[in-house]
Scaffold this active site. Structure first.
Site, PDB file in Angstrom:
ATOM      1  N   ARG A   2      17.928  12.492  -8.816  1.00  0.00           N
ATOM      2  CA  ARG A   2      17.083  13.402 -10.115  1.00  0.00           C
ATOM      3  C   ARG A   2      15.966  12.068  -8.707  1.00  0.00           C
ATOM      4  NH1 ARG A   2      18.985  10.874 -15.181  1.00  0.00           N
ATOM      5  NH2 ARG A   2      20.634  10.003 -14.204  1.00  0.00           N
TER       6      ARG A   2
ATOM      7  N   GLY B  19      33.203   7.256  -8.842  1.00  0.00           N
ATOM      8  CA  GLY B  19      33.549   6.756 -10.359  1.00  0.00           C
ATOM      9  C   GLY B  19      33.233   4.825  -9.973  1.00  0.00           C
TER      10      GLY B  19
ATOM     11  N   LYS C 285      18.739   5.539  -3.092  1.00  0.00           N
ATOM     12  CA  LYS C 285      17.273   5.455  -4.540  1.00  0.00           C
ATOM     13  C   LYS C 285      17.779   4.049  -4.551  1.00  0.00           C
ATOM     14  CE  LYS C 285      20.336   5.501  -8.008  1.00  0.00           C
ATOM     15  NZ  LYS C 285      20.021   6.429  -9.507  1.00  0.00           N
TER      16      LYS C 285
ATOM     17  N   ASN D 296     -24.916 -17.069  15.644  1.00  0.00           N
ATOM     18  CA  ASN D 296     -25.472 -16.540  14.760  1.00  0.00           C
ATOM     19  C   ASN D 296     -24.892 -14.671  15.382  1.00  0.00           C
ATOM     20  OD1 ASN D 296     -26.598 -15.307  11.515  1.00  0.00           O
ATOM     21  ND2 ASN D 296     -27.925 -14.016  13.733  1.00  0.00           N
TER      22      ASN D 296
ATOM     23  N   TYR E 206     -18.363  -5.068  14.884  1.00  0.00           N
ATOM     24  CA  TYR E 206     -17.138  -5.170  15.402  1.00  0.00           C
ATOM     25  C   TYR E 206     -17.048  -6.419  16.409  1.00  0.00           C
ATOM     26  CZ  TYR E 206     -12.453  -4.617  17.963  1.00  0.00           C
ATOM     27  OH  TYR E 206     -11.490  -4.637  17.824  1.00  0.00           O
TER      28      TYR E 206
END
Ligand code: UD1
Ligand code: MG
Length: 455
Positions: free
Chosen positions: A15, A79, A22, A375, A364
């Site tokens: 499901r 099972g 799962k 700076n 960048y």
């Protein structure tokens, strides 16, 4: 009491409508089975065994290198009893705790309570009482209130189906009895499966006492069968993590809009605004503020730093008192010293930025070293890539890079260098001098604007 843990994880998970097994679907970034394994490890079992089957290769791969785990293949899913039987060669202690790989949020304290209840060789069932137990196995008790057996939904009479006490599936079993009991299981039931739940009736027959323990919260026993249940448990888990962090002093502006997919370590007076995602290992110092809508993965942020909204940081470190964003991106290898400013639309990759340096706008910075107090003007790009190889840009201390520079690596800007706006710096710029590399401005004195011609 020596303990073995067996985690059943062979089911297909039809499901989920997914090619992924799962138990590899994730909650908080970690596979469901990983949650169960991590909780089980904290019980320090003699041996931890996972019964796997569907999607086996992928499951083994996900946990490769975790050498404390034993693996038992259940080739066909016949099972839960049959699955448990596959792990028999690995269980040799006093008690075997059976967990499900798709029930991720069981509390350690709950498992400890179940194990405490079976001391002396009893069989323990983690049961819960639900308003609607449809779909689950039901706990059948006799007139004295003693458990006699478990009946599955599909095998239940209407009276049995009305029972509200359900089997969570988690069992603590006397190991010495297991081989014999499992050999006795039959599959003459509605599903044609060998049920682990039939062990209870065999234990009662053999005079073994049955103990039942409830989890503190219903969600501890909830499993994942579909994407909705996965999402529901994700929210519960995120809520639990958020509550724990707030109790440890973090300020979350809204605990329902917080996602942690890993480990968050923090100092005092940390505040996190809404819609942030933390992944991997994130460390936040004292007084760190994280603005809204930030994603942080494997980052270290030192004291008093502020991450403004909409930033994306990965494999990076930010020094004390630094200001980042809004809209900044720190990519792997970005290492910022103290008091650094990284502003809007600035991308930093494999670069170290020295203390007090500023890259405030539209830049960048890749494969670079920037000293302290420098700076970097708006729109500056380190041209680190010639299409084949990458090269470094080295910028010294107290450098002033004018706006819109292209720094063509490999290139070095010496301490105190200044470059003119719009320069393409393709040769080293010497320390302490102004370097300008752009076309000279000219003005044509007698130039006339063109005028519209008649056709
Ligand atoms: C089982 C219990 C039921 C309980 C419910 C709780 C049985 C017979 N029934 O039912 O009493 O209320 O869990 O959720 O045990 N698995 C294998 N191999 C198999 C079958 C199952 O590894 O052959 C694993 C699954 O991956 C899953 C777990 O065992 O993790 C439970 O299997 P599932 O089919 O969901 O059991 P239920 O029918 O829900
Ligand atoms: Mg089933």
């Amino acid at each position: 009491m020596s303990l073995d843990v067996v985690i059943l994880a062979a089911g297909r998970g039809t499901r989920m409508y997914s090619s992924l097994p799962k138990v590899l679907h994730r909650i908080a970034g970690k596979p469901l089975l990983g949650h169960v394994i991590d909780t089980a490890r904290q019980l320090a079992p003699r041996q931890l065994t996972v019964v796997y089957g569907f999607g086996g290769e992928a499951v083994l791969q996900e946990f490769a290198g975790q050498n404390d785990l034993a693996w038992a293949l259940q080739a066909e899913q016949l099972g839960t009893g049959h699955a448990l039987a596959q792990a028999l060669p690995h269980v040799q202690g006093d008690t075997t705790l059976m967990l499900y790989g798709d029930v991720p949020l069981t509390r350690l304290t709950t498992l400890k309570a179940l194990l405490a209840a079976v001391d002396g060789g009893k069989l323990g069932i983690l049961t819960d009482v639900l308003d609607d137990a449809t779909g689950y196995g039901r706990i059948v008790r006799n007139a004295e209130g003693r458990v006699t057996h478990i009946v599955e939904q599909k095998d239940a009479t209407p009276e049995e189906a009305a029972i509200r006490e359900m089997n969570t599936g988690i069992l603590a079993l006397p190991t010495a009895k297991l081989a014999g009991w499992l050999a006795e299981l039959k599959n003459d039931n509605a599903q044609g499966e060998y049920y682990a739940t039939d062990l209870i009736a065999l234990a009662v027959r053999d005079g073994i006492e049955i103990a039942t323990v409830h989890p503190q919260d219903h969600w501890e026993a909830e499993g994942v069968n579909n994407k909705l249940q996965l999402a529901t448990l994700e929210r519960i888990h995120q809520h639990n993590q958020a509550v724990a962090l707030m109790k440890a002093g973090i300020t979350l502006r809204d605990l329902s809009r917080f996602d942690l997919r890993g480990i968050l370590t923090h100092g005092m007076d940390v505040s996190i605004d809404v819609n942030c995602v933390f992944e991997g290992e994130v460390t936040l110092g004292n007084n760190v503020q994280i603005g809204a809508n930030c994603v942080l993965k494997n980052v270290m942020i030192a004291d008093n730093a502020i991450i403004h909204p909409f930033c994306h940081l990965e494999d990076a470190s930010v020094g004390a008192g630094s200001l980042i964003g809004p809209y900044a991106r720190l990519r792997p290898g970005a290492e910022l010293a103290d008091g650094v400013h990284i502003g809007n639309f600035v991308e930093v990759k494999k670069a170290s930025v020295g203390s007090g340096s500023k890259v405030n706008h539209l830049s960048y910075i890749g494969d670079a070293t920037i000293g302290s107090g420098s700076n970097i003007g708006a729109g500056t790009i380190t041209c680190n890539y010639d299409g084949v190889n990458k090269f470094r840009t080295v910028i010294g201390n107290d450098v002033f890079v004018g706006s819109n520079n292209c720094l063509v690596a490999p290139v070095t800007l010496g301490d105190g260098a200044t470059t003119g706006a719009g320069s393409v710096i393709s040769k080293d710029a010497p320390a302490g001098q102004l370097t300008v590399a752009r076309a000279k401005q000219v003005t044509l004195a007698n130039w006339q604007r063109p005028v519209k011609q008649d056709k």
